[in-house]
Motif scaffolding. Structure first.
Motif, PDB file in Angstrom:
ATOM      1  N   ASP A 206      -6.868 108.528 -92.944  1.00  0.00           N
ATOM      2  CA  ASP A 206      -6.741 107.152 -93.410  1.00  0.00           C
ATOM      3  C   ASP A 206      -7.712 106.273 -92.627  1.00  0.00           C
ATOM      4  OD1 ASP A 206      -5.961 104.808 -94.525  1.00  0.00           O
ATOM      5  OD2 ASP A 206      -3.920 104.832 -93.736  1.00  0.00           O
ATOM      6  N   LEU A 207      -8.908 106.094 -93.176  1.00  0.00           N
ATOM      7  CA  LEU A 207      -9.975 105.412 -92.439  1.00  0.00           C
ATOM      8  C   LEU A 207      -9.625 103.984 -92.051  1.00  0.00           C
ATOM      9  CD1 LEU A 207     -12.989 106.764 -94.507  1.00  0.00           C
ATOM     10  CD2 LEU A 207     -12.396 107.365 -92.149  1.00  0.00           C
ATOM     11  N   GLN A 209      -7.084 102.751 -90.842  1.00  0.00           N
ATOM     12  CA  GLN A 209      -6.336 102.664 -89.582  1.00  0.00           C
ATOM     13  C   GLN A 209      -7.258 102.418 -88.388  1.00  0.00           C
ATOM     14  OE1 GLN A 209      -3.140 102.465 -89.638  1.00  0.00           O
ATOM     15  NE2 GLN A 209      -2.730 103.211 -91.705  1.00  0.00           N
ATOM     16  N   LEU A 210      -8.479 102.955 -88.473  1.00  0.00           N
ATOM     17  CA  LEU A 210      -9.428 102.802 -87.371  1.00  0.00           C
ATOM     18  C   LEU A 210      -9.718 101.342 -87.054  1.00  0.00           C
ATOM     19  CD1 LEU A 210     -12.340 105.315 -87.860  1.00  0.00           C
ATOM     20  CD2 LEU A 210     -10.837 105.090 -85.885  1.00  0.00           C
ATOM     21  N   PHE A 211      -9.801 100.519 -88.098  1.00  0.00           N
ATOM     22  CA  PHE A 211     -10.243  99.139 -87.915  1.00  0.00           C
ATOM     23  C   PHE A 211      -9.106  98.208 -87.497  1.00  0.00           C
ATOM     24  CE2 PHE A 211     -12.989 101.212 -91.023  1.00  0.00           C
ATOM     25  CZ  PHE A 211     -14.205 101.082 -90.379  1.00  0.00           C
ATOM     26  N   ILE A 212      -7.869  98.643 -87.733  1.00  0.00           N
ATOM     27  CA  ILE A 212      -6.714  97.827 -87.368  1.00  0.00           C
ATOM     28  C   ILE A 212      -6.500  97.953 -85.857  1.00  0.00           C
ATOM     29  CG2 ILE A 212      -4.249  97.427 -87.733  1.00  0.00           C
ATOM     30  CD1 ILE A 212      -4.598  98.792 -90.514  1.00  0.00           C
TER      31      ILE A 212
END
Lengths: 485, 485
Positions: A206-207, A209-212
């Protein structure tokens, strides 16, 4: 010019401010670029503790313009510090870095793209103020549960980027749990189009999630799709007096079981908090004397067929009969409920009025919270007899703001030294409890040193590998979260 | 030897099976290594559709042994396919790959390390069976809400690795939302020690998120810390008859508002589902005739002071008075509730009994679900008049299993062709609705081609960059989710 700057090809001192700002205006048009004095308000933090500088402030209005800004800055070898409402408490959006940077403000991306009551979802741009969004959602008969003191200034993009917490986390989770999808401008200017209104989508890694919680170190969040919930039409708010923090935690456990997880807030306050609230808001009427040892602000809420007032009344009857709660005030009107919440807000103002102090945002496992607070407060008292601890917050999540008010008579330099000393004392107790130095505020620049010294090697290697993979030139928010290696 | 194998330095055909298994036994001890016929049951999928091979099966008992296994396999240039209960539906844990691999089974890591009722949390090893864990948690007075048909066989590590869904997602979220921390053995054998019982911890980029749903392509989850909830002591279960799927969705929205988000399951079934359930479980007593157009299994649950039975009764009274629900049966005992759930389970058995068929697991925005199902079913009916659609599932999440039963008289090759054709028809309608080809089952190897053709370039570049950063030699679960590039 230091090694970091050289490696990045940054050339701030050579080009000088005018060179950059002119180049940016040429590339982007004058309307997107602020320079000189106009940058000042973007270069100071929420509390005004830090003043710094940026080569320019870029103010794109669309995702395409964010891309163009990122590309222009990259071409000039400038770092980019994304900034939302600038209400963060850890200097994550403030350009306090030796690298030459621009601030990229999302404040003009203010469209609510859609609110879909039938889907219980919405799509909103990064620069929309949280309160504005909550109000619009409410007009559509629904509810966006993120609730923060700063909601009248903070922006959704910043909330997601910092994975904001707040007073309703115990029921609805951190911001992460409310996000369905993201649109992100990546460090090379390309757009990750991951907005989605699907509630269930399990297509592998789930890409988003990285930015959150990445605080803009991997890309710039330009829009967000979020979950909405039924609007709680019934809210029961109570202020309760107890013997101790230990009893407050006992009450919390009891409430979770008895109230079916319909509890939406559970805030612990010591008696000093009530007095600070009165200092912060002089005309505040306390609904209860400040002479008990411990207080809890408890809120239960819901919609439809469950009688929330009755649930609260029956719960309070139980816990008062058992002696767990000594005294209590149940709000009989929305005005009374707001007055109870004013105590929680006023105590922050009261602390600020007294002067500069240590603000912490720590968490430990719930079962250890009372013990941790007692031990940390005792350690501060023993080593700093003139300091005062005030420990309060979202204790249901194991999260406490264990703040320390220094001897305000001591003079500026001595106060700074006291704050540093108090932080070391609290953190050293915290480490023994395997707690977190940041339960909700994030790392930014302020907590980076304390974060860094506690980072296990494997975490550091993974973090660095991911940063390098997504942002190979370390352009995004230099100096935030991790140092370039 | 193909290019991929060469690049990885894999040398399966040169070394031969005995070479590998001997080398593994020498490195790890015979007890950890199964070879030859003993590997068979690890090399077939849950449905028995696929038979494949592995050089060996490694069965470590501790995190340290998992590390040793990963290092030994890496030294030999072998890929590693992690495997839990092997109940996945997309071949994520089955070594169906041209690369020489070992299966690493977590089945011996079966310790529940701790259950902490006072913290509402637990730490559990990857190989613990979901049902076992749920039972132990329940004995401690709490509740772990993940609920799947396979819970008597699947394992926690696999649940987290695939971000499993199930029947309670609408209230409690996917597995991701239940995870507090992870312990992961990384591709180089090092251990990411991220187990945590903190409910709130916001220290920057959340690395654990990467591994949830990664299906073992970035590392091997060896243990998990999870949230626990109050045990719902009251459960109200109803089977309701409605006019249509559209009405079912209307009912769902109404229930969310009226029942305070206390609804824990909302499963849609067409009348064919009831007949399939009887075929699956011949002595099943249907609590209602199968002659209505649409059915919903609805469950509300809670603990403590909310009267759940009363809530359900008052809600049903409302919606029956309005004519939204035509007929309904409210379970009067746990046995009756179980009997209602048997329909939901039996229908899967009924489908399996009929023969090989198309199983899908798609999602669209909730407001589009009824329209999507109608359009997809019509498209199948028009192009494949002998096929039968059966669309059911967790419709509250916009998730539907739109399955297609082919003409079972057509012979094996023709059936396979029909299944492929039906999938293409359904997916082409799905694409117009911007739906997901995998709402909960994941990608694995089975859905990889369909995933791959729909993957936007920016997603692919990010995914590949992250895979390379974490697993530079593409050792972990080769052939799953993304192809080596």
């Amino acid at each position: 010019m230091d090694r970091q700057l050289e490696e990045a090809g940054f050339a701030a001192s050579e080009a000088g401010q005018n060179g950059f700002s002119e180049a940016l205006r040429n590339a982007l048009g004058a309307d997107l670029v602020l320079t000189g004095d106009e940058t000042a308000r973007y270069c100071s933090d929420w509390h005004g503790d830090v003043q710094c500088r940026a080569e320019a402030v870029l103010r794109p209005r669309t995702t395409e313009e964010v891309s163009a800004c990122v590309r222009a800055a990259a071409t000039l070898g400038l770092g980019i510090v994304p900034q939302g409402g600038n209400t963060g408490l850890v200097l994550g959006g403030v350009p306090d870095t030796p690298v030459a940077v621009v601030v990229l403000s999302l404040e003009r991306m203010t469209r609510i793209r859609q609110i879909d009551p039938d889907d219980f979802s919405a799509v909103v741009e990064a620069g929309v103020m949280l309160e504005t969004f909550k109000d619009e959602v409410s007009k559509a008969g629904l509810f966006f549960p993120l609730a923060l003191g700063a909601q009248g200034s903070c922006q959704i993009g910043g909330n997601v980027s910092t994975n904001a917490g707040g007073v309703n986390v115990l029921r609805y989770g951190m911001t992460r749990e409310l996000v369905l999808g993201l649109e992100v401008v990546l460090p090379d200017g390309s757009v990750f189009s991951g907005l989605s209104q699907l509630r269930k989508d399990n297509r592998g890694i789930d890409l988003k999630q990285l930015f959150i919680g990445a605080e803009g170190t991997l890309g710039i969040i330009t829009a967000v799709s979020v979950k909405l919930l039924p609007r709680p039409e019934q809210v029961a708010t109570a202020l309760l007096a107890l013997e101790s923090l230990d009893d407050a935690i006992r009450l919390y456990r009891r409430a979770r079981h008895q109230c079916c997880d319909l509890m939406s807030a559970f805030e612990f306050m010591p008696p000093l908090a009530l007095r600070l609230a009165q200092e912060g808001i002089p005309d505040l009427q306390l609904p209860m004397d400040a002479d008990h040892s411990a207080y809890v602000l408890m809120e239960i809420s819901g919609s439809g067929l469950v009688d929330i007032d009755d649930l609260m009344a029956r719960f309070l009857e139980q816990v008062m009969e058992d002696g767990l709660v000594i005294d209590g005030v149940l709000a009989q009107s929305q005005a009374q409920a707001q007055n109870i919440w004013l105590i929680r807000e006023g105590m922050n103002e009261g602390q600020a009025k007294r002067g500069k102090h240590l603000r912490t945002d720590v968490s430990v496992p719930l079962s250890k919270l009372a013990e941790f607070v007692a031990e940390a407060e005792a350690a501060v008292a023993s080593e700093m007899p003139d300091a005062i601890c005030v420990s309060y917050g979202h204790v249901g999540d194991g999260n406490v703001h264990l703040n320390v008010l220094p001897d305000f008579e001591a003079g500026s330099a001595a106060i700074d030294a006291q704050i540093l000393k108090a932080k070391k004392i609290v953190n050293s107790v915290l480490d023994r409890y395997k707690g977190s130095i940041s339960a909700e505020h994030g790392i930014g620049r302020l907590k980076k040193p304390d974060f860094d010294t506690r980072l296990p090697d494997t975490h550091r290697q993974l973090l660095t590998a991911i940063k390098r993979a997504v942002d190979p030139h370390w352009t995004m928010n230099p100096g935030c979260q991790i140092d370039r290696t």
